[in-house]
Design a protein around this motif. Structure first.
Motif, mmCIF file in Angstrom:
data_model
loop_
_atom_site.group_PDB
_atom_site.id
_atom_site.type_symbol
_atom_site.label_atom_id
_atom_site.label_comp_id
_atom_site.label_asym_id
_atom_site.label_seq_id
_atom_site.Cartn_x
_atom_site.Cartn_y
_atom_site.Cartn_z
ATOM 1 N N GLU A 2 62.363 40.836 88.739
ATOM 2 C CA GLU A 2 62.075 39.419 88.562
ATOM 3 C C GLU A 2 63.255 38.545 89.010
ATOM 4 O O GLU A 2 63.064 37.479 89.578
ATOM 5 C CB GLU A 2 61.728 39.157 87.094
ATOM 6 C CG GLU A 2 60.815 38.000 86.826
ATOM 7 C CD GLU A 2 59.611 37.876 87.739
ATOM 8 O OE1 GLU A 2 59.371 36.754 88.197
ATOM 9 O OE2 GLU A 2 58.900 38.862 87.991
ATOM 10 N N SER A 3 64.482 39.023 88.769
ATOM 11 C CA SER A 3 65.654 38.228 89.172
ATOM 12 C C SER A 3 65.761 38.162 90.696
ATOM 13 O O SER A 3 66.202 37.149 91.249
ATOM 14 C CB SER A 3 66.937 38.799 88.577
ATOM 15 O OG SER A 3 67.140 40.117 89.012
ATOM 16 N N ARG A 4 65.337 39.197 91.383
ATOM 17 C CA ARG A 4 65.344 39.189 92.849
ATOM 18 C C ARG A 4 64.364 38.149 93.390
ATOM 19 O O ARG A 4 64.674 37.396 94.316
ATOM 20 C CB ARG A 4 65.000 40.585 93.376
ATOM 21 C CG ARG A 4 65.035 40.694 94.877
ATOM 22 C CD ARG A 4 64.786 42.143 95.312
ATOM 23 N NE ARG A 4 64.655 42.257 96.717
ATOM 24 C CZ ARG A 4 65.658 42.384 97.578
ATOM 25 N NH1 ARG A 4 66.883 42.407 97.134
ATOM 26 N NH2 ARG A 4 65.443 42.502 98.868
ATOM 27 N N ARG A 5 63.179 38.083 92.797
ATOM 28 C CA ARG A 5 62.192 37.078 93.210
ATOM 29 C C ARG A 5 62.705 35.666 92.940
ATOM 30 O O ARG A 5 62.494 34.758 93.737
ATOM 31 C CB ARG A 5 60.874 37.298 92.471
ATOM 32 C CG ARG A 5 60.126 38.500 92.962
ATOM 33 C CD ARG A 5 58.783 38.601 92.289
ATOM 34 N NE ARG A 5 58.170 39.862 92.639
ATOM 35 C CZ ARG A 5 57.500 40.624 91.803
ATOM 36 N NH1 ARG A 5 57.337 40.241 90.545
ATOM 37 N NH2 ARG A 5 56.982 41.754 92.192
ATOM 38 N N TYR A 6 63.351 35.495 91.796
ATOM 39 C CA TYR A 6 63.908 34.194 91.450
ATOM 40 C C TYR A 6 64.966 33.777 92.480
ATOM 41 O O TYR A 6 64.972 32.641 92.946
ATOM 42 C CB TYR A 6 64.508 34.244 90.046
ATOM 43 C CG TYR A 6 65.113 32.948 89.602
ATOM 44 C CD1 TYR A 6 64.302 31.840 89.353
ATOM 45 C CD2 TYR A 6 66.481 32.819 89.423
ATOM 46 C CE1 TYR A 6 64.847 30.639 88.937
ATOM 47 C CE2 TYR A 6 67.035 31.621 89.009
ATOM 48 C CZ TYR A 6 66.217 30.538 88.771
ATOM 49 O OH TYR A 6 66.762 29.356 88.364
#
Length: 67
Positions: A2-6
């Motif tokens: 999720e942090s990569r997408r953010y």
């Protein structure tokens, strides 16, 4: 994950903003980097000073309004 997408969404958003100037400082010498940032800061401060003197405020919609 999720942090990569953010992070990808942030990059997309920043790249679309014409007020943001990307600078790859790893390709510049220390002096070139210093000169660039000093110039950018001076330009920003001069613009803000002019806006304050004229009573105009620059909003994110790229329009000037009287304060």
């Amino acid at each position: 994950m999720e942090s990569r997408r953010y992070a990808k969404r942030q990059l997309t958003w920043f790249r679309r903003d014409p007020e943001i100037h990307w600078r790859y400082v790893d390709l510049l010498s220390a002096e070139e980097t210093r000169s660039y940032f000093i110039s950018e800061i001076e330009t920003f401060l001069n613009r803000r000073e002019t806006e304050t003197e004229t009573g105009l405020i620059f909003n994110r919609n790229k329009k000037f309004e009287k304060s």
